[in-house]
Design a protein around this motif. Structure first.
Motif, PDB file in Angstrom:
ATOM      1  N   LEU A  63      22.249 -27.944  82.881  1.00 20.68           N
ATOM      2  CA  LEU A  63      21.154 -28.896  82.990  1.00 20.68           C
ATOM      3  C   LEU A  63      20.777 -29.439  81.624  1.00 20.68           C
ATOM      4  O   LEU A  63      20.881 -28.758  80.593  1.00 20.68           O
ATOM      5  CB  LEU A  63      19.946 -28.225  83.644  1.00 20.68           C
ATOM      6  CG  LEU A  63      20.199 -27.498  84.983  1.00 20.68           C
ATOM      7  CD1 LEU A  63      18.893 -26.923  85.523  1.00 20.68           C
ATOM      8  CD2 LEU A  63      20.850 -28.423  85.987  1.00 20.68           C
ATOM      9  N   ASP A  64      20.280 -30.703  81.610  1.00 22.34           N
ATOM     10  CA  ASP A  64      19.764 -31.276  80.363  1.00 22.34           C
ATOM     11  C   ASP A  64      18.296 -30.893  80.212  1.00 22.34           C
ATOM     12  O   ASP A  64      17.757 -30.102  80.996  1.00 22.34           O
ATOM     13  CB  ASP A  64      19.955 -32.797  80.356  1.00 22.34           C
ATOM     14  CG  ASP A  64      19.247 -33.474  81.523  1.00 22.34           C
ATOM     15  OD1 ASP A  64      18.360 -32.839  82.143  1.00 22.34           O
ATOM     16  OD2 ASP A  64      19.573 -34.644  81.824  1.00 22.34           O
ATOM     17  N   GLU A  65      17.644 -31.435  79.207  1.00 17.26           N
ATOM     18  CA  GLU A  65      16.258 -31.055  78.923  1.00 17.26           C
ATOM     19  C   GLU A  65      15.306 -31.446  80.047  1.00 17.26           C
ATOM     20  O   GLU A  65      14.238 -30.854  80.207  1.00 17.26           O
ATOM     21  CB  GLU A  65      15.808 -31.705  77.603  1.00 17.26           C
ATOM     22  CG  GLU A  65      16.583 -31.180  76.385  1.00 17.26           C
ATOM     23  CD  GLU A  65      16.138 -31.884  75.103  1.00 17.26           C
ATOM     24  OE1 GLU A  65      15.316 -32.824  75.215  1.00 17.26           O
ATOM     25  OE2 GLU A  65      16.598 -31.478  74.029  1.00 17.26           O
ATOM     26  N   GLU A  66      15.676 -32.447  80.833  1.00 17.25           N
ATOM     27  CA  GLU A  66      14.822 -32.895  81.929  1.00 17.25           C
ATOM     28  C   GLU A  66      15.140 -32.194  83.237  1.00 17.25           C
ATOM     29  O   GLU A  66      14.554 -32.496  84.282  1.00 17.25           O
ATOM     30  CB  GLU A  66      14.980 -34.411  82.100  1.00 17.25           C
ATOM     31  CG  GLU A  66      14.537 -35.192  80.872  1.00 17.25           C
ATOM     32  CD  GLU A  66      14.770 -36.692  81.030  1.00 17.25           C
ATOM     33  OE1 GLU A  66      15.343 -37.067  82.088  1.00 17.25           O
ATOM     34  OE2 GLU A  66      14.376 -37.441  80.136  1.00 17.25           O
ATOM     35  N   GLY A  67      16.085 -31.287  83.195  1.00 17.80           N
ATOM     36  CA  GLY A  67      16.415 -30.528  84.393  1.00 17.80           C
ATOM     37  C   GLY A  67      17.439 -31.186  85.285  1.00 17.80           C
ATOM     38  O   GLY A  67      17.654 -30.728  86.410  1.00 17.80           O
ATOM     39  N   ASN A  68      18.102 -32.206  84.817  1.00 23.36           N
ATOM     40  CA  ASN A  68      19.155 -32.845  85.594  1.00 23.36           C
ATOM     41  C   ASN A  68      20.510 -32.244  85.238  1.00 23.36           C
ATOM     42  O   ASN A  68      20.728 -31.781  84.109  1.00 23.36           O
ATOM     43  CB  ASN A  68      19.170 -34.353  85.312  1.00 23.36           C
ATOM     44  CG  ASN A  68      17.858 -35.017  85.717  1.00 23.36           C
ATOM     45  OD1 ASN A  68      17.327 -34.741  86.797  1.00 23.36           O
ATOM     46  ND2 ASN A  68      17.335 -35.879  84.833  1.00 23.36           N
ATOM     47  N   GLU A 115      23.868 -32.098  83.856  1.00 26.28           N
ATOM     48  CA  GLU A 115      24.606 -32.880  82.868  1.00 26.28           C
ATOM     49  C   GLU A 115      26.107 -32.596  82.968  1.00 26.28           C
ATOM     50  O   GLU A 115      26.931 -33.510  82.823  1.00 26.28           O
ATOM     51  CB  GLU A 115      24.100 -32.534  81.467  1.00 26.28           C
ATOM     52  CG  GLU A 115      24.707 -33.413  80.381  1.00 26.28           C
ATOM     53  CD  GLU A 115      24.055 -33.177  79.029  1.00 26.28           C
ATOM     54  OE1 GLU A 115      24.410 -33.896  78.075  1.00 26.28           O
ATOM     55  OE2 GLU A 115      23.193 -32.270  78.921  1.00 26.28           O
ATOM     56  N   LYS A 170      21.583 -27.034  91.936  1.00 26.41           N
ATOM     57  CA  LYS A 170      21.468 -26.723  90.516  1.00 26.41           C
ATOM     58  C   LYS A 170      21.596 -25.218  90.257  1.00 26.41           C
ATOM     59  O   LYS A 170      21.039 -24.684  89.299  1.00 26.41           O
ATOM     60  CB  LYS A 170      20.150 -27.248  89.950  1.00 26.41           C
ATOM     61  CG  LYS A 170      19.984 -28.750  90.080  1.00 26.41           C
ATOM     62  CD  LYS A 170      18.668 -29.233  89.506  1.00 26.41           C
ATOM     63  CE  LYS A 170      18.515 -30.757  89.688  1.00 26.41           C
ATOM     64  NZ  LYS A 170      17.219 -31.244  89.145  1.00 26.41           N
TER      65      LYS A 170
END
Length: 418
Positions: free
Chosen positions: A109-114, A116, A74
């Motif tokens: 990253l998306d809001e959950e930290g994944n 995207e 990431k």
């Protein structure tokens, strides 16, 4: 704001990928440098469909490795320079266009930290890499030529510090290159010649001009041999000195041979007025001179009379004109192409004044194959008057071919300017 339109017109080569490496968007700059349209790449797998590697497997592809690292860590991953040749459209002739690339892979990253999205920022560095390859090739060619030359070749930086010596230095002196590059080269030069070398080099260095001198260098057996040393500066387009290039040619045998020939000629001239016994001795000396001339590794000929008629031509001189008859003809009859180049006038002057003429690296255009095509030849030569009864009766011509040396120096200058 129309973000899709905004992204499309970013002046950088960028492409947006999904976590499974499907192409979601690309800037106009990216489409331009990859010679693709959106219809050709959108929705396709980045590596398997849009830009498959024609040589590497998917598992070996360094782009996939970099994308995997960015996806897992990431964090931004930077891809080293790679070569990826782009297939050209049929309208452009087809085939492949050689390209070199640098790229970075940035995870979004998306809001959950994944992860995207993955954004690849690509730079076409083809011009830079090809220039580096060309420079490397030029350096290799220079090194190959320097190692192949029979001379002792050396270079210094702009300040005069030694930077390179070819292998012939080590084989000639018996001293390792590393030691010579320090101060070991000074031990090679004859102590009596060292002050002259230092003074000439200082003068040449201050003026930024060529240097040429004869000096003695000690070989691996401890014998000092005469060398002709030449250095010249390589300059940039503004006239700033970038480096110095030099060569040292062993002229020991030639120098001694010329001295012996001149001494033999003087002896023959002095004996020409003696009685028959002395005449026989002079005749023996003449034959000795003739044998020396015919067997010498340099070019010799004897021109007799004011018309400069070839009386004696050795093998080395005849090889300049393999298809011509020289002996018995005058210079004007045998070599008409030299008339307008001024060499007949030089011979006339030596014959009329009795003063020798010495020239170095003179360009002479000769019809060597007798086919009307003139070739450039560079020669060092001496016109030495021959006397009989205290009168000039002919001219001894001594020369040796320095064409390869001159062309090599010109090539080095071209490489330095490049």
């Amino acid at each position: 704001m129309d973000y899709k339109k905004f992204f499309s017109h970013i002046p950088a080569a960028m492409v947006v990928l999904s976590p499974d490496y499907k192409i979601l968007a690309a800037t106009e700059a990216y489409l331009q440098i990859t010679m693709r349209t959106r219809a050709q790449i959108l929705g396709k797998h980045f590596l398997l469909e849009a830009f498959p590697d024609k040589e590497l497997s998917y598992e070996e592809n360094p782009v996939r490795v970099s994308l995997d690292k960015a996806l897992q860590s990431k964090k931004v991953e930077y891809l080293d320079v790679i070569r990826y040749d782009l297939p050209k459209p049929e309208s452009a002739g087809g085939g492949y266009d050689v390209r070199y690339w640098e790229a970075s892979h940035t995870p979004v990253l998306d809001e959950e930290g994944n992860v995207e999205f993955l954004i690849q920022h690509t730079s076409d560095v083809t011009e830079r890499e090809l220039a580096k390859l060309a420079l490397s090739e030029s350096e290799e060619k220079f090194r190959f030529m320097a190692e192949a030359m029979p001379q002792l070749i050396f270079t210094t930086d702009a300040t005069g510090k030694l930077t390179y010596l070819n292998k012939r230095w080590e084989s000639f002196t018996g001293i390792p290159i590393e030691e010579l590059l320090k101060d070991g080269w000074q031990d090679v030069i004859h102590p009596e010649d060292m002050p002259i070398v230092a003074a000439k080099w200082e003068e040449s260095f201050e003026k930024g001009t060529d240097m040429q001198l004869e000096l003695r260098k000690r070989d691996k057996d401890g014998v000092y041999r005469w060398h002709l040393c030449r250095t010249l500066p390589m300059k940039d387009e503004k006239g700033n000195i970038l480096m110095w290039v030099g060569s040292s040619t062993d002229i020991h045998d030639t120098r001694i041979m010329v001295q012996e020939l001149l001494e033999a000629n003087e002896q023959m001239s002095a004996l020409s007025d003696q009685v028959q016994v002395a005449y026989m001795k002079a005749e023996n000396e003449r034959k000795k001179l003739e044998r020396l001339i015919m067997q010498a590794p340099a070019m010799f000929c004897i021109l007799k009379g004011p018309e400069h008629r070839f009386e004696l031509v050795n093998t080395q001189y005849q090889q300049l004109f393999p298809k011509r008859q020289l002996q018995g003809l005058t210079v004007v009859e045998a070599l008409p192409e030299v008339i307008e180049q001024g060499f007949v006038q030089l011979l006339d002057n030596v014959y009329s004044t009795g003063k020798e003429f010495i020239a170095e690296e003179v360009l002479i255009r000769l019809d060597r194959q007798d086919n009307g095509q003139l070739q450039d030849v560079y020669l060092n030569f001496i016109y030495q008057p021959l006397y009989e009864a205290e009168q000039v009766a002919g001219i001894l011509v001594f020369a040796y071919d320095v064409t390869q040396q001159v062309l090599f120096r010109m090539k080095l200058q071209q490489l330095g300017q490049a």
